[in-house]
Write a protein that holds these residues in place. Structure first.
Motif, PDB file in Angstrom:
ATOM      1  N   GLN A  73      -6.960  20.557 -30.232  1.00  0.00           N
ATOM      2  CA  GLN A  73      -8.103  21.356 -30.670  1.00  0.00           C
ATOM      3  C   GLN A  73      -9.415  20.595 -30.472  1.00  0.00           C
ATOM      4  O   GLN A  73     -10.429  20.934 -31.094  1.00  0.00           O
ATOM      5  CB  GLN A  73      -7.950  21.712 -32.155  1.00  0.00           C
ATOM      6  CG  GLN A  73      -6.797  22.641 -32.478  1.00  0.00           C
ATOM      7  CD  GLN A  73      -7.116  24.090 -32.181  1.00  0.00           C
ATOM      8  OE1 GLN A  73      -8.206  24.426 -31.735  1.00  0.00           O
ATOM      9  NE2 GLN A  73      -6.169  24.973 -32.433  1.00  0.00           N
ATOM     10  N   MET A  74      -9.434  19.623 -29.601  1.00  0.00           N
ATOM     11  CA  MET A  74     -10.607  18.760 -29.465  1.00  0.00           C
ATOM     12  C   MET A  74     -11.738  19.438 -28.696  1.00  0.00           C
ATOM     13  O   MET A  74     -11.545  19.914 -27.573  1.00  0.00           O
ATOM     14  CB  MET A  74     -10.229  17.459 -28.755  1.00  0.00           C
ATOM     15  CG  MET A  74      -9.234  16.607 -29.513  1.00  0.00           C
ATOM     16  SD  MET A  74      -8.955  14.982 -28.757  1.00  0.00           S
ATOM     17  CE  MET A  74      -8.231  15.431 -27.172  1.00  0.00           C
ATOM     18  N   THR A  75     -12.894  19.484 -29.331  1.00  0.00           N
ATOM     19  CA  THR A  75     -14.132  19.910 -28.686  1.00  0.00           C
ATOM     20  C   THR A  75     -15.234  18.977 -29.154  1.00  0.00           C
ATOM     21  O   THR A  75     -15.040  18.179 -30.069  1.00  0.00           O
ATOM     22  CB  THR A  75     -14.494  21.366 -29.030  1.00  0.00           C
ATOM     23  OG1 THR A  75     -14.630  21.496 -30.455  1.00  0.00           O
ATOM     24  CG2 THR A  75     -13.435  22.339 -28.530  1.00  0.00           C
ATOM     25  N   ALA A  76     -16.413  19.095 -28.546  1.00  0.00           N
ATOM     26  CA  ALA A  76     -17.512  18.194 -28.908  1.00  0.00           C
ATOM     27  C   ALA A  76     -18.846  18.910 -28.773  1.00  0.00           C
ATOM     28  O   ALA A  76     -19.750  18.449 -28.077  1.00  0.00           O
ATOM     29  CB  ALA A  76     -17.481  16.946 -28.030  1.00  0.00           C
ATOM     30  N   ARG A  95     -14.750  17.212 -20.712  1.00  0.00           N
ATOM     31  CA  ARG A  95     -13.946  15.996 -20.546  1.00  0.00           C
ATOM     32  C   ARG A  95     -12.731  16.012 -21.469  1.00  0.00           C
ATOM     33  O   ARG A  95     -11.638  15.581 -21.087  1.00  0.00           O
ATOM     34  CB  ARG A  95     -14.797  14.754 -20.826  1.00  0.00           C
ATOM     35  CG  ARG A  95     -15.866  14.470 -19.780  1.00  0.00           C
ATOM     36  CD  ARG A  95     -16.557  13.143 -20.059  1.00  0.00           C
ATOM     37  NE  ARG A  95     -15.613  12.029 -19.980  1.00  0.00           N
ATOM     38  CZ  ARG A  95     -15.892  10.801 -20.424  1.00  0.00           C
ATOM     39  NH1 ARG A  95     -17.064  10.543 -20.988  1.00  0.00           N
ATOM     40  NH2 ARG A  95     -14.993   9.834 -20.308  1.00  0.00           N
ATOM     41  N   LEU A  96     -12.910  16.540 -22.672  1.00  0.00           N
ATOM     42  CA  LEU A  96     -11.770  16.637 -23.591  1.00  0.00           C
ATOM     43  C   LEU A  96     -10.738  17.634 -23.084  1.00  0.00           C
ATOM     44  O   LEU A  96      -9.533  17.465 -23.318  1.00  0.00           O
ATOM     45  CB  LEU A  96     -12.261  17.039 -24.985  1.00  0.00           C
ATOM     46  CG  LEU A  96     -13.058  15.957 -25.727  1.00  0.00           C
ATOM     47  CD1 LEU A  96     -13.751  16.549 -26.947  1.00  0.00           C
ATOM     48  CD2 LEU A  96     -12.156  14.795 -26.129  1.00  0.00           C
ATOM     49  N   ALA A 101      -6.882  16.202 -22.436  1.00  0.00           N
ATOM     50  CA  ALA A 101      -5.606  16.905 -22.287  1.00  0.00           C
ATOM     51  C   ALA A 101      -4.604  16.060 -21.510  1.00  0.00           C
ATOM     52  O   ALA A 101      -3.412  16.007 -21.859  1.00  0.00           O
ATOM     53  CB  ALA A 101      -5.828  18.240 -21.592  1.00  0.00           C
ATOM     54  N   ASP A 102      -5.065  15.405 -20.451  1.00  0.00           N
ATOM     55  CA  ASP A 102      -4.170  14.553 -19.670  1.00  0.00           C
ATOM     56  C   ASP A 102      -3.569  13.445 -20.539  1.00  0.00           C
ATOM     57  O   ASP A 102      -2.369  13.137 -20.455  1.00  0.00           O
ATOM     58  CB  ASP A 102      -4.920  13.928 -18.498  1.00  0.00           C
ATOM     59  CG  ASP A 102      -5.157  14.906 -17.361  1.00  0.00           C
ATOM     60  OD1 ASP A 102      -4.511  15.973 -17.339  1.00  0.00           O
ATOM     61  OD2 ASP A 102      -6.000  14.602 -16.492  1.00  0.00           O
ATOM     62  N   THR A 103      -4.409  12.832 -21.375  1.00  0.00           N
ATOM     63  CA  THR A 103      -3.921  11.760 -22.251  1.00  0.00           C
ATOM     64  C   THR A 103      -2.879  12.284 -23.227  1.00  0.00           C
ATOM     65  O   THR A 103      -1.819  11.681 -23.413  1.00  0.00           O
ATOM     66  CB  THR A 103      -5.093  11.140 -23.031  1.00  0.00           C
ATOM     67  OG1 THR A 103      -6.015  10.543 -22.111  1.00  0.00           O
ATOM     68  CG2 THR A 103      -4.598  10.080 -24.002  1.00  0.00           C
ATOM     69  N   LEU A 104      -3.164  13.420 -23.849  1.00  0.00           N
ATOM     70  CA  LEU A 104      -2.229  13.980 -24.821  1.00  0.00           C
ATOM     71  C   LEU A 104      -0.927  14.419 -24.159  1.00  0.00           C
ATOM     72  O   LEU A 104       0.152  14.237 -24.725  1.00  0.00           O
ATOM     73  CB  LEU A 104      -2.872  15.156 -25.549  1.00  0.00           C
ATOM     74  CG  LEU A 104      -3.930  14.803 -26.600  1.00  0.00           C
ATOM     75  CD1 LEU A 104      -4.601  16.062 -27.118  1.00  0.00           C
ATOM     76  CD2 LEU A 104      -3.316  14.016 -27.754  1.00  0.00           C
ATOM     77  N   LEU A 105      -1.016  14.994 -22.968  1.00  0.00           N
ATOM     78  CA  LEU A 105       0.205  15.417 -22.269  1.00  0.00           C
ATOM     79  C   LEU A 105       1.059  14.208 -21.890  1.00  0.00           C
ATOM     80  O   LEU A 105       2.292  14.246 -22.013  1.00  0.00           O
ATOM     81  CB  LEU A 105      -0.156  16.224 -21.024  1.00  0.00           C
ATOM     82  CG  LEU A 105      -0.626  17.656 -21.275  1.00  0.00           C
ATOM     83  CD1 LEU A 105      -1.234  18.254 -20.007  1.00  0.00           C
ATOM     84  CD2 LEU A 105       0.533  18.529 -21.762  1.00  0.00           C
ATOM     85  N   ALA A 106       0.404  13.150 -21.432  1.00  0.00           N
ATOM     86  CA  ALA A 106       1.156  11.937 -21.093  1.00  0.00           C
ATOM     87  C   ALA A 106       1.816  11.350 -22.339  1.00  0.00           C
ATOM     88  O   ALA A 106       2.989  10.948 -22.314  1.00  0.00           O
ATOM     89  CB  ALA A 106       0.224  10.912 -20.454  1.00  0.00           C
ATOM     90  N   ALA A 107       1.075  11.315 -23.446  1.00  0.00           N
ATOM     91  CA  ALA A 107       1.636  10.796 -24.688  1.00  0.00           C
ATOM     92  C   ALA A 107       2.781  11.668 -25.181  1.00  0.00           C
ATOM     93  O   ALA A 107       3.796  11.172 -25.682  1.00  0.00           O
ATOM     94  CB  ALA A 107       0.537  10.708 -25.749  1.00  0.00           C
ATOM     95  N   ALA A 108       2.628  12.980 -25.035  1.00  0.00           N
ATOM     96  CA  ALA A 108       3.692  13.907 -25.457  1.00  0.00           C
ATOM     97  C   ALA A 108       4.970  13.660 -24.674  1.00  0.00           C
ATOM     98  O   ALA A 108       6.076  13.637 -25.232  1.00  0.00           O
ATOM     99  CB  ALA A 108       3.225  15.349 -25.266  1.00  0.00           C
ATOM    100  N   ARG A 109       4.813  13.467 -23.376  1.00  0.00           N
ATOM    101  CA  ARG A 109       5.973  13.241 -22.507  1.00  0.00           C
ATOM    102  C   ARG A 109       6.659  11.924 -22.872  1.00  0.00           C
ATOM    103  O   ARG A 109       7.883  11.857 -23.007  1.00  0.00           O
ATOM    104  CB  ARG A 109       5.515  13.229 -21.053  1.00  0.00           C
ATOM    105  CG  ARG A 109       6.633  13.088 -20.041  1.00  0.00           C
ATOM    106  CD  ARG A 109       6.116  13.350 -18.642  1.00  0.00           C
ATOM    107  NE  ARG A 109       4.975  12.516 -18.293  1.00  0.00           N
ATOM    108  CZ  ARG A 109       3.723  12.955 -18.180  1.00  0.00           C
ATOM    109  NH1 ARG A 109       3.427  14.221 -18.410  1.00  0.00           N
ATOM    110  NH2 ARG A 109       2.735  12.125 -17.849  1.00  0.00           N
ATOM    111  N   GLU A 110       5.873  10.892 -23.063  1.00  0.00           N
ATOM    112  CA  GLU A 110       6.436   9.568 -23.332  1.00  0.00           C
ATOM    113  C   GLU A 110       7.033   9.474 -24.746  1.00  0.00           C
ATOM    114  O   GLU A 110       7.978   8.720 -24.980  1.00  0.00           O
ATOM    115  CB  GLU A 110       5.359   8.506 -23.146  1.00  0.00           C
ATOM    116  CG  GLU A 110       4.885   8.401 -21.695  1.00  0.00           C
ATOM    117  CD  GLU A 110       3.581   7.630 -21.554  1.00  0.00           C
ATOM    118  OE1 GLU A 110       3.141   7.025 -22.552  1.00  0.00           O
ATOM    119  OE2 GLU A 110       3.002   7.643 -20.450  1.00  0.00           O
ATOM    120  N   ALA A 111       6.461  10.245 -25.686  1.00  0.00           N
ATOM    121  CA  ALA A 111       6.938  10.180 -27.073  1.00  0.00           C
ATOM    122  C   ALA A 111       8.024  11.204 -27.374  1.00  0.00           C
ATOM    123  O   ALA A 111       8.513  11.280 -28.503  1.00  0.00           O
ATOM    124  CB  ALA A 111       5.760  10.376 -28.026  1.00  0.00           C
TER     125      ALA A 111
END
Length: 313
Positions: A73-76, A95-96, A101-111
Protein backbone atom coordinates in the motif's frame (compact mmCIF):
# COMPACT_ATOMS: atom_id res chain seq x y z
CA UNK A 1 -2.54 -15.48 8.71
CA UNK A 2 0.35 -13.14 9.36
CA UNK A 3 -0.02 -10.08 7.11
CA UNK A 4 2.79 -7.65 6.29
CA UNK A 5 1.29 -4.27 5.32
CA UNK A 6 3.84 -2.06 3.58
CA UNK A 7 2.78 1.56 3.80
CA UNK A 8 0.25 1.28 6.58
CA UNK A 9 -0.36 4.80 7.87
CA UNK A 10 -2.32 6.21 4.94
CA UNK A 11 -6.09 6.51 4.79
CA UNK A 12 -6.57 2.89 3.69
CA UNK A 13 -4.06 1.43 6.12
CA UNK A 14 -5.85 3.01 9.04
CA UNK A 15 -9.04 1.21 7.98
CA UNK A 16 -7.34 -1.99 6.84
CA UNK A 17 -5.35 -2.89 9.95
CA UNK A 18 -8.34 -2.98 12.35
CA UNK A 19 -10.28 -5.10 9.83
CA UNK A 20 -7.41 -7.57 9.61
CA UNK A 21 -7.09 -7.76 13.39
CA UNK A 22 -10.84 -8.27 13.85
CA UNK A 23 -10.66 -11.10 11.30
CA UNK A 24 -8.05 -12.83 13.43
CA UNK A 25 -4.94 -12.01 11.40
CA UNK A 26 -1.64 -10.90 12.92
CA UNK A 27 -0.31 -7.70 11.33
CA UNK A 28 3.17 -6.26 10.87
CA UNK A 29 2.93 -2.74 9.44
CA UNK A 30 5.53 -0.36 8.09
CA UNK A 31 5.91 3.40 8.25
CA UNK A 32 8.68 5.73 7.17
CA UNK A 33 7.98 7.99 10.15
CA UNK A 34 8.98 7.05 13.71
CA UNK A 35 6.30 9.44 14.99
CA UNK A 36 3.62 7.07 13.63
CA UNK A 37 4.75 4.00 15.55
CA UNK A 38 2.26 4.67 18.34
CA UNK A 39 -0.53 5.00 15.77
CA UNK A 40 0.24 1.54 14.39
CA UNK A 41 0.43 0.09 17.91
CA UNK A 42 -2.98 1.57 18.62
CA UNK A 43 -4.46 0.00 15.50
CA UNK A 44 -3.27 -3.42 16.63
CA UNK A 45 -0.17 -3.92 14.46
CA UNK A 46 3.49 -4.57 15.18
CA UNK A 47 5.18 -1.48 13.71
CA UNK A 48 8.39 -1.41 11.67
CA UNK A 49 10.10 1.82 10.63
CA UNK A 50 11.53 1.46 7.13
CA UNK A 51 11.66 3.45 3.91
CA UNK A 52 9.93 1.69 1.02
CA UNK A 53 12.81 2.61 -1.27
CA UNK A 54 15.43 1.16 1.09
CA UNK A 55 15.72 -2.20 -0.62
CA UNK A 56 17.92 -3.86 2.00
CA UNK A 57 15.92 -2.50 4.91
CA UNK A 58 12.59 -3.51 3.39
CA UNK A 59 13.74 -7.04 2.59
CA UNK A 60 15.15 -7.42 6.10
CA UNK A 61 11.81 -6.28 7.54
CA UNK A 62 9.98 -8.95 5.53
CA UNK A 63 12.40 -11.72 6.51
CA UNK A 64 12.24 -10.72 10.18
CA UNK A 65 8.43 -10.70 10.19
CA UNK A 66 8.07 -13.97 8.25
CA UNK A 67 4.56 -13.19 6.94
CA UNK A 68 2.15 -15.35 4.97
CA UNK A 69 0.87 -12.37 2.97
CA UNK A 70 2.32 -9.06 1.80
CA UNK A 71 0.05 -6.08 1.07
CA UNK A 72 1.73 -3.28 -0.88
CA UNK A 73 0.00 0.00 0.00
CA UNK A 74 3.02 2.29 -0.32
CA UNK A 75 2.49 5.75 -1.77
CA UNK A 76 4.22 9.08 -1.19
CA UNK A 77 1.80 11.89 -1.97
CA UNK A 78 2.29 14.90 0.27
CA UNK A 79 1.31 18.51 0.02
CA UNK A 80 -1.10 20.09 -2.44
CA UNK A 81 -1.97 18.40 -5.72
CA UNK A 82 -0.03 19.52 -8.78
CA UNK A 83 -1.84 18.41 -11.94
CA UNK A 84 0.35 20.62 -14.14
CA UNK A 85 3.45 18.73 -13.00
CA UNK A 86 1.73 15.40 -12.47
CA UNK A 87 4.76 13.15 -12.92
CA UNK A 88 6.83 15.30 -10.58
CA UNK A 89 4.04 15.16 -7.99
CA UNK A 90 3.84 11.35 -8.34
CA UNK A 91 7.58 10.75 -8.74
CA UNK A 92 8.16 8.95 -5.42
CA UNK A 93 4.88 7.05 -5.70
CA UNK A 94 5.93 5.91 -9.17
CA UNK A 95 9.18 4.61 -7.74
CA UNK A 96 7.29 2.78 -5.00
CA UNK A 97 5.07 1.20 -7.66
CA UNK A 98 8.10 -0.04 -9.56
CA UNK A 99 11.24 -0.28 -7.42
CA UNK A 100 9.28 -0.79 -4.21
CA UNK A 101 7.12 -3.48 -5.79
CA UNK A 102 10.19 -5.25 -7.17
CA UNK A 103 11.77 -5.31 -3.70
CA UNK A 104 8.63 -6.66 -2.05
CA UNK A 105 8.11 -9.30 -4.74
CA UNK A 106 11.71 -10.47 -4.41
CA UNK A 107 11.36 -10.61 -0.62
CA UNK A 108 8.06 -12.49 -0.94
CA UNK A 109 9.64 -15.08 -3.20
CA UNK A 110 12.69 -15.56 -1.00
CA UNK A 111 10.67 -15.66 2.25
CA UNK A 112 8.12 -18.13 0.93
CA UNK A 113 5.17 -15.73 1.11
CA UNK A 114 2.02 -17.35 -0.27
CA UNK A 115 0.01 -14.30 -1.33
CA UNK A 116 0.83 -10.81 -2.60
CA UNK A 117 -1.62 -7.90 -3.00
CA UNK A 118 -0.81 -4.50 -4.47
CA UNK A 119 -2.62 -1.18 -4.63
CA UNK A 120 -3.21 0.34 -8.08
CA UNK A 121 -5.62 2.83 -9.65
CA UNK A 122 -8.32 3.09 -12.30
CA UNK A 123 -9.58 6.36 -13.74
CA UNK A 124 -7.56 8.72 -15.90
CA UNK A 125 -5.48 5.68 -16.86
CA UNK A 126 -8.29 4.26 -19.00
CA UNK A 127 -8.45 4.73 -22.76
CA UNK A 128 -10.66 7.71 -23.59
CA UNK A 129 -12.55 5.84 -26.31
CA UNK A 130 -15.47 3.42 -26.40
CA UNK A 131 -18.21 3.41 -23.78
CA UNK A 132 -18.25 5.41 -20.54
CA UNK A 133 -17.25 2.46 -18.32
CA UNK A 134 -14.14 0.29 -18.72
CA UNK A 135 -13.51 -3.27 -17.56
CA UNK A 136 -10.18 -4.71 -16.48
CA UNK A 137 -9.70 -5.97 -20.04
CA UNK A 138 -9.89 -2.48 -21.53
CA UNK A 139 -6.62 -0.89 -22.53
CA UNK A 140 -4.71 1.97 -20.99
CA UNK A 141 -4.82 5.43 -22.51
CA UNK A 142 -2.53 5.09 -25.57
CA UNK A 143 -1.92 8.84 -25.64
CA UNK A 144 -1.65 10.15 -22.07
CA UNK A 145 -0.89 13.77 -21.38
CA UNK A 146 2.84 14.43 -21.55
CA UNK A 147 3.04 15.13 -17.83
CA UNK A 148 1.38 11.77 -16.98
CA UNK A 149 3.45 9.37 -19.06
CA UNK A 150 5.80 8.36 -16.26
CA UNK A 151 2.88 7.80 -13.88
CA UNK A 152 0.92 5.71 -16.37
CA UNK A 153 4.01 3.63 -17.13
CA UNK A 154 4.47 2.93 -13.40
CA UNK A 155 0.84 1.84 -12.98
CA UNK A 156 1.03 -0.36 -16.06
CA UNK A 157 4.28 -1.90 -14.80
CA UNK A 158 2.69 -2.82 -11.48
CA UNK A 159 -0.57 -4.09 -13.01
CA UNK A 160 1.23 -6.36 -15.45
CA UNK A 161 4.07 -7.63 -13.26
CA UNK A 162 2.30 -8.57 -10.03
CA UNK A 163 -0.14 -11.18 -11.46
CA UNK A 164 2.70 -12.91 -13.32
CA UNK A 165 5.18 -12.87 -10.44
CA UNK A 166 6.09 -15.69 -8.09
CA UNK A 167 4.03 -15.80 -5.97
CA UNK A 168 1.34 -14.76 -8.45
CA UNK A 169 -0.31 -11.67 -7.03
CA UNK A 170 -3.49 -9.64 -6.98
CA UNK A 171 -3.75 -6.04 -8.12
CA UNK A 172 -6.59 -3.93 -6.73
CA UNK A 173 -7.32 -0.91 -8.89
CA UNK A 174 -9.05 1.55 -6.60
CA UNK A 175 -11.13 4.40 -7.99
CA UNK A 176 -11.03 7.96 -6.70
CA UNK A 177 -10.90 7.82 -2.92
CA UNK A 178 -13.20 9.57 -0.52
CA UNK A 179 -13.99 9.16 3.15
CA UNK A 180 -12.24 9.94 6.44
CA UNK A 181 -8.76 11.27 5.74
CA UNK A 182 -9.10 10.73 1.99
CA UNK A 183 -11.18 13.63 0.66
CA UNK A 184 -10.52 16.60 2.94
CA UNK A 185 -8.46 18.53 0.38
CA UNK A 186 -11.05 17.95 -2.37
CA UNK A 187 -13.87 19.18 -0.14
CA UNK A 188 -11.86 22.25 0.79
CA UNK A 189 -11.30 23.12 -2.88
CA UNK A 190 -15.01 22.75 -3.58
CA UNK A 191 -15.94 24.94 -0.63
CA UNK A 192 -13.56 27.60 -1.92
CA UNK A 193 -15.08 27.24 -5.42
CA UNK A 194 -11.70 26.26 -6.83
CA UNK A 195 -12.95 23.03 -8.45
CA UNK A 196 -15.04 24.08 -11.44
CA UNK A 197 -16.83 21.98 -14.04
CA UNK A 198 -14.70 22.21 -17.18
CA UNK A 199 -16.44 22.23 -20.56
CA UNK A 200 -19.42 19.91 -20.64
CA UNK A 201 -18.21 17.93 -17.61
CA UNK A 202 -18.79 14.72 -19.57
CA UNK A 203 -15.80 12.90 -18.09
CA UNK A 204 -16.90 9.83 -16.11
CA UNK A 205 -15.37 9.11 -12.71
CA UNK A 206 -15.63 6.07 -10.46
CA UNK A 207 -15.45 6.53 -6.70
CA UNK A 208 -14.26 4.24 -3.90
CA UNK A 209 -14.94 4.82 -0.22
CA UNK A 210 -11.86 3.95 1.81
CA UNK A 211 -13.91 1.53 3.94
CA UNK A 212 -14.73 -0.39 0.76
CA UNK A 213 -11.10 -0.31 -0.37
CA UNK A 214 -10.07 -1.87 2.94
CA UNK A 215 -12.85 -4.47 2.80
CA UNK A 216 -11.88 -5.46 -0.75
CA UNK A 217 -8.28 -5.89 0.36
CA UNK A 218 -9.34 -8.31 3.09
CA UNK A 219 -11.55 -10.20 0.61
CA UNK A 220 -8.63 -10.51 -1.83
CA UNK A 221 -6.33 -11.64 0.96
CA UNK A 222 -8.66 -14.39 2.10
CA UNK A 223 -9.87 -15.88 -1.16
CA UNK A 224 -8.93 -13.87 -4.24
CA UNK A 225 -7.36 -15.45 -7.31
CA UNK A 226 -4.35 -13.83 -9.04
CA UNK A 227 -5.31 -11.05 -11.42
CA UNK A 228 -6.41 -7.44 -11.67
CA UNK A 229 -9.65 -6.15 -10.12
CA UNK A 230 -11.38 -2.78 -10.26
CA UNK A 231 -12.51 -1.76 -6.76
CA UNK A 232 -15.11 0.96 -7.25
CA UNK A 233 -18.70 1.69 -6.37
CA UNK A 234 -21.69 0.71 -8.51
CA UNK A 235 -22.36 4.11 -10.06
CA UNK A 236 -19.79 5.67 -12.39
CA UNK A 237 -20.91 9.24 -13.02
CA UNK A 238 -20.19 12.30 -15.11
CA UNK A 239 -18.41 15.21 -13.46
CA UNK A 240 -21.41 17.40 -14.30
CA UNK A 241 -23.51 15.09 -12.11
CA UNK A 242 -21.38 14.21 -9.09
CA UNK A 243 -19.60 17.55 -8.58
CA UNK A 244 -22.71 19.72 -7.97
CA UNK A 245 -24.07 16.97 -5.74
CA UNK A 246 -20.90 16.89 -3.66
CA UNK A 247 -20.91 20.68 -3.36
CA UNK A 248 -24.49 20.61 -2.10
CA UNK A 249 -23.69 17.76 0.30
CA UNK A 250 -20.95 19.74 2.04
CA UNK A 251 -22.91 22.99 2.10
CA UNK A 252 -20.89 24.72 -0.60
CA UNK A 253 -22.06 26.96 -3.40
CA UNK A 254 -22.59 25.29 -6.80
CA UNK A 255 -19.33 24.84 -8.74
CA UNK A 256 -18.51 27.36 -11.40
CA UNK A 257 -18.47 26.34 -15.06
CA UNK A 258 -15.57 27.27 -17.30
CA UNK A 259 -14.87 26.52 -20.98
CA UNK A 260 -12.17 24.05 -21.93
CA UNK A 261 -9.71 26.74 -22.99
CA UNK A 262 -9.99 28.49 -19.63
CA UNK A 263 -9.77 25.20 -17.75
CA UNK A 264 -6.58 24.42 -19.65
CA UNK A 265 -5.21 27.84 -18.76
CA UNK A 266 -6.19 27.49 -15.09
CA UNK A 267 -5.34 23.85 -14.37
CA UNK A 268 -3.62 22.36 -17.42
CA UNK A 269 -4.31 19.57 -19.89
CA UNK A 270 -4.61 16.80 -17.30
CA UNK A 271 -7.58 18.45 -15.59
CA UNK A 272 -9.34 19.19 -18.88
CA UNK A 273 -9.01 15.63 -20.18
CA UNK A 274 -10.08 14.11 -16.88
CA UNK A 275 -13.15 16.31 -16.61
CA UNK A 276 -14.30 16.03 -20.19
CA UNK A 277 -13.06 12.67 -21.51
CA UNK A 278 -12.47 10.40 -18.50
CA UNK A 279 -13.86 6.86 -18.29
CA UNK A 280 -15.27 5.09 -15.25
CA UNK A 281 -14.64 1.49 -14.20
CA UNK A 282 -16.80 -1.61 -13.86
CA UNK A 283 -16.63 -3.49 -10.55
CA UNK A 284 -18.41 -6.63 -11.81
CA UNK A 285 -15.31 -8.83 -11.75
CA UNK A 286 -14.49 -7.98 -8.14
CA UNK A 287 -18.06 -8.54 -7.03
CA UNK A 288 -18.22 -11.97 -8.64
CA UNK A 289 -14.70 -13.30 -8.04
CA UNK A 290 -13.83 -11.71 -4.69
CA UNK A 291 -17.31 -12.10 -3.21
CA UNK A 292 -17.12 -8.41 -2.31
CA UNK A 293 -19.82 -5.75 -2.38
CA UNK A 294 -19.28 -2.06 -1.63
CA UNK A 295 -20.96 -0.96 1.57
CA UNK A 296 -21.23 2.43 -0.09
CA UNK A 297 -22.65 1.34 -3.49
CA UNK A 298 -23.26 4.92 -4.61
CA UNK A 299 -21.30 8.12 -4.13
CA UNK A 300 -24.69 9.78 -3.54
CA UNK A 301 -25.10 8.20 -0.13
CA UNK A 302 -21.38 8.30 0.49
CA UNK A 303 -21.08 12.04 -0.09
CA UNK A 304 -24.03 12.64 2.23
CA UNK A 305 -23.04 10.33 5.06
CA UNK A 306 -19.55 8.89 4.58
CA UNK A 307 -17.09 11.74 4.27
CA UNK A 308 -15.90 11.85 7.85
CA UNK A 309 -15.78 9.71 10.98
CA UNK A 310 -18.72 11.42 12.64
CA UNK A 311 -21.09 10.53 9.79
CA UNK A 312 -19.93 7.09 8.73
CA UNK A 313 -22.44 4.27 8.47
Amino acid sequence: MHVFVAGATGAIGRQLIPRLVRAGHAVTATTRTPDKVDLLHGLGAVPVVVDGLDSDGLRKAVFTAGPDVIVHQMTALAGPSDLRRFDRWFHLTNRLRTEGADTLLAAAREAGVSRFIAQSYTGWTNARTGGPVATEAAGYDPDPATMQRESLAAIKYLDEKVPLAEPAGIVLRYGNFYGPGASDSLVELIRRRRFPIVGDGAGVWSWTHIDDAAAATVAALEHGRPGVYNITDDEPARVSEWLPYLAESVGAKPPMRVPRWLGRLMAGEVAVRWMTEGRGASNNKAKHELDWRPSWPSWREGFRSGLDDSSRG
